[in-house]
Design a protein around this motif. Structure first.
Motif, PDB file in Angstrom:
ATOM      1  N   ARG A  67       0.845  -1.182   0.000  1.00 31.37           N
ATOM      2  CA  ARG A  67       0.000   0.000   0.000  1.00 31.37           C
ATOM      3  C   ARG A  67       0.885   1.238   0.000  1.00 31.37           C
ATOM      4  NH1 ARG A  67      -5.053  -0.920  -1.303  1.00 31.37           N
ATOM      5  NH2 ARG A  67      -5.864   0.599   0.110  1.00 31.37           N
ATOM      6  N   TYR A  68       0.355   2.323  -0.577  1.00 29.40           N
ATOM      7  CA  TYR A  68       1.091   3.565  -0.719  1.00 29.40           C
ATOM      8  C   TYR A  68       0.264   4.722  -0.204  1.00 29.40           C
ATOM      9  CZ  TYR A  68       3.898   0.697  -3.807  1.00 29.40           C
ATOM     10  OH  TYR A  68       4.684  -0.302  -4.308  1.00 29.40           O
ATOM     11  N   VAL A  69       0.949   5.797   0.153  1.00 35.89           N
ATOM     12  CA  VAL A  69       0.273   7.017   0.559  1.00 35.89           C
ATOM     13  C   VAL A  69       0.845   8.167  -0.252  1.00 35.89           C
ATOM     14  CG1 VAL A  69      -0.191   6.209   2.901  1.00 35.89           C
ATOM     15  CG2 VAL A  69       1.863   7.524   2.458  1.00 35.89           C
ATOM     16  N   ILE A  70       0.104   9.244  -0.309  1.00 36.52           N
ATOM     17  CA  ILE A  70       0.548  10.443  -1.007  1.00 36.52           C
ATOM     18  C   ILE A  70       0.885  11.488   0.035  1.00 36.52           C
ATOM     19  CG2 ILE A  70      -0.113  12.295  -2.582  1.00 36.52           C
ATOM     20  CD1 ILE A  70      -2.026  10.248  -3.876  1.00 36.52           C
ATOM     21  N   ARG A  71       2.053  12.065  -0.127  1.00 40.09           N
ATOM     22  CA  ARG A  71       2.521  13.100   0.788  1.00 40.09           C
ATOM     23  C   ARG A  71       2.567  14.431   0.052  1.00 40.09           C
ATOM     24  NH1 ARG A  71       3.345  15.256   5.760  1.00 40.09           N
ATOM     25  NH2 ARG A  71       5.034  16.696   5.579  1.00 40.09           N
ATOM     26  N   SER A 113      -2.051  11.140   2.864  1.00 38.57           N
ATOM     27  CA  SER A 113      -3.337  10.496   2.547  1.00 38.57           C
ATOM     28  C   SER A 113      -3.495   9.159   3.277  1.00 38.57           C
ATOM     29  CB  SER A 113      -3.424  10.241   1.042  1.00 38.57           C
ATOM     30  OG  SER A 113      -2.532   9.191   0.678  1.00 38.57           O
ATOM     31  N   GLU A 114      -4.656   8.592   3.143  1.00 40.84           N
ATOM     32  CA  GLU A 114      -4.916   7.245   3.614  1.00 40.84           C
ATOM     33  C   GLU A 114      -4.225   6.263   2.658  1.00 40.84           C
ATOM     34  OE1 GLU A 114      -6.569   6.211   6.397  1.00 40.84           O
ATOM     35  OE2 GLU A 114      -6.566   8.348   6.890  1.00 40.84           O
ATOM     36  N   PRO A 115      -3.857   5.057   3.121  1.00 38.55           N
ATOM     37  CA  PRO A 115      -3.223   4.067   2.240  1.00 38.55           C
ATOM     38  C   PRO A 115      -4.122   3.684   1.066  1.00 38.55           C
ATOM     39  CG  PRO A 115      -2.968   3.437   4.530  1.00 38.55           C
ATOM     40  CD  PRO A 115      -3.928   4.593   4.499  1.00 38.55           C
ATOM     41  N   MET A 116      -3.491   3.456  -0.100  1.00 31.27           N
ATOM     42  CA  MET A 116      -4.222   3.083  -1.312  1.00 31.27           C
ATOM     43  C   MET A 116      -3.318   2.232  -2.186  1.00 31.27           C
ATOM     44  SD  MET A 116      -4.050   6.787  -3.238  1.00 31.27           S
ATOM     45  CE  MET A 116      -4.469   7.720  -1.780  1.00 31.27           C
ATOM     46  N   SER A 117      -3.877   1.672  -3.240  1.00 33.88           N
ATOM     47  CA  SER A 117      -3.086   0.867  -4.163  1.00 33.88           C
ATOM     48  C   SER A 117      -2.145   1.765  -4.962  1.00 33.88           C
ATOM     49  CB  SER A 117      -3.999   0.095  -5.120  1.00 33.88           C
ATOM     50  OG  SER A 117      -4.597   0.997  -6.045  1.00 33.88           O
ATOM     51  N   GLN A 135      -3.966   9.786  -8.357  1.00 34.74           N
ATOM     52  CA  GLN A 135      -4.162  10.936  -7.461  1.00 34.74           C
ATOM     53  C   GLN A 135      -3.030  11.943  -7.620  1.00 34.74           C
ATOM     54  OE1 GLN A 135      -7.031  11.195  -5.680  1.00 34.74           O
ATOM     55  NE2 GLN A 135      -6.394  13.273  -5.241  1.00 34.74           N
ATOM     56  N   VAL A 136      -1.792  11.464  -7.741  1.00 29.05           N
ATOM     57  CA  VAL A 136      -0.655  12.374  -7.919  1.00 29.05           C
ATOM     58  C   VAL A 136      -0.787  13.140  -9.233  1.00 29.05           C
ATOM     59  CG1 VAL A 136       1.841  12.458  -8.352  1.00 29.05           C
ATOM     60  CG2 VAL A 136       0.958  11.195  -6.405  1.00 29.05           C
ATOM     61  N   LYS A 137      -1.282  12.469 -10.274  1.00 31.43           N
ATOM     62  CA  LYS A 137      -1.505  13.153 -11.555  1.00 31.43           C
ATOM     63  C   LYS A 137      -2.532  14.267 -11.403  1.00 31.43           C
ATOM     64  CE  LYS A 137      -0.239   9.361 -14.624  1.00 31.43           C
ATOM     65  NZ  LYS A 137      -0.725   8.405 -15.623  1.00 31.43           N
ATOM     66  N   VAL A 152       4.876   7.580  -1.341  1.00 33.21           N
ATOM     67  CA  VAL A 152       5.768   6.837  -0.461  1.00 33.21           C
ATOM     68  C   VAL A 152       5.037   5.600   0.026  1.00 33.21           C
ATOM     69  CG1 VAL A 152       7.081   8.864   0.300  1.00 33.21           C
ATOM     70  CG2 VAL A 152       5.088   8.147   1.597  1.00 33.21           C
ATOM     71  N   SER A 153       5.803   4.590   0.438  1.00 32.73           N
ATOM     72  CA  SER A 153       5.178   3.369   0.933  1.00 32.73           C
ATOM     73  C   SER A 153       4.482   3.652   2.264  1.00 32.73           C
ATOM     74  CB  SER A 153       6.222   2.264   1.121  1.00 32.73           C
ATOM     75  OG  SER A 153       7.075   2.579   2.201  1.00 32.73           O
ATOM     76  N   GLU A 154       3.531   2.807   2.583  1.00 33.81           N
ATOM     77  CA  GLU A 154       2.807   2.968   3.848  1.00 33.81           C
ATOM     78  C   GLU A 154       3.782   2.869   5.028  1.00 33.81           C
ATOM     79  OE1 GLU A 154      -1.189   1.209   6.018  1.00 33.81           O
ATOM     80  OE2 GLU A 154      -0.254   0.039   4.440  1.00 33.81           O
ATOM     81  N   GLU A 155       4.758   1.955   4.929  1.00 28.06           N
ATOM     82  CA  GLU A 155       5.740   1.799   6.002  1.00 28.06           C
ATOM     83  C   GLU A 155       6.561   3.076   6.181  1.00 28.06           C
ATOM     84  OE1 GLU A 155       5.862  -0.555   3.303  1.00 28.06           O
ATOM     85  OE2 GLU A 155       4.382  -1.785   4.334  1.00 28.06           O
ATOM     86  N   GLU A 156       7.000   3.664   5.059  1.00 32.77           N
ATOM     87  CA  GLU A 156       7.787   4.901   5.125  1.00 32.77           C
ATOM     88  C   GLU A 156       6.962   6.047   5.696  1.00 32.77           C
ATOM     89  OE1 GLU A 156      11.067   7.369   4.897  1.00 32.77           O
ATOM     90  OE2 GLU A 156      10.941   5.202   4.721  1.00 32.77           O
ATOM     91  N   SER A 157       5.690   6.096   5.359  1.00 36.67           N
ATOM     92  CA  SER A 157       4.846   7.186   5.862  1.00 36.67           C
ATOM     93  C   SER A 157       4.735   7.156   7.381  1.00 36.67           C
ATOM     94  CB  SER A 157       3.457   7.126   5.236  1.00 36.67           C
ATOM     95  OG  SER A 157       2.719   6.028   5.735  1.00 36.67           O
ATOM     96  N   LYS A 158       4.838   5.981   7.976  1.00 38.36           N
ATOM     97  CA  LYS A 158       4.777   5.868   9.436  1.00 38.36           C
ATOM     98  C   LYS A 158       6.043   6.417  10.087  1.00 38.36           C
ATOM     99  CE  LYS A 158       1.681   1.941   9.231  1.00 38.36           C
ATOM    100  NZ  LYS A 158       1.527   0.506   9.385  1.00 38.36           N
TER     101      LYS A 158
END
Length: 58
Positions: free
Chosen positions: A4-8, A14-18, A25-27, A39-45
């Motif tokens: 899962r990934y998040v947008i920073r 953001s909330e985690p998404m595919s 969303q970034v586009k 960024v990955s969900e793990e990195e966002s934490k």
């Protein structure tokens, strides 16, 4: 399990998404003139508020 990934952005994480959802969303943010990074969900934490550093390659 899918990764899962998040947008920073400057304002929020953001909330985690595919991956596909994150790319779309970034586009959308880019069209609005907002700088956003995936960024990955793990990195966002690990990213604390106010400590996000813009990647050197951007």
């Amino acid at each position: 399990m899918d990764k899962r990934y998040v947008i920073r952005t400057d304002a929020f994480i953001s909330e985690p998404m595919s991956r596909e959802e994150a790319i779309q969303q970034v586009k959308k943010y880019d069209q609005q003139g907002v700088s956003a990074y995936i960024v990955s969900e793990e990195e966002s934490k690990r990213i604390k508020p106010g400590e996000f550093r813009t990647p050197k390659w951007s």
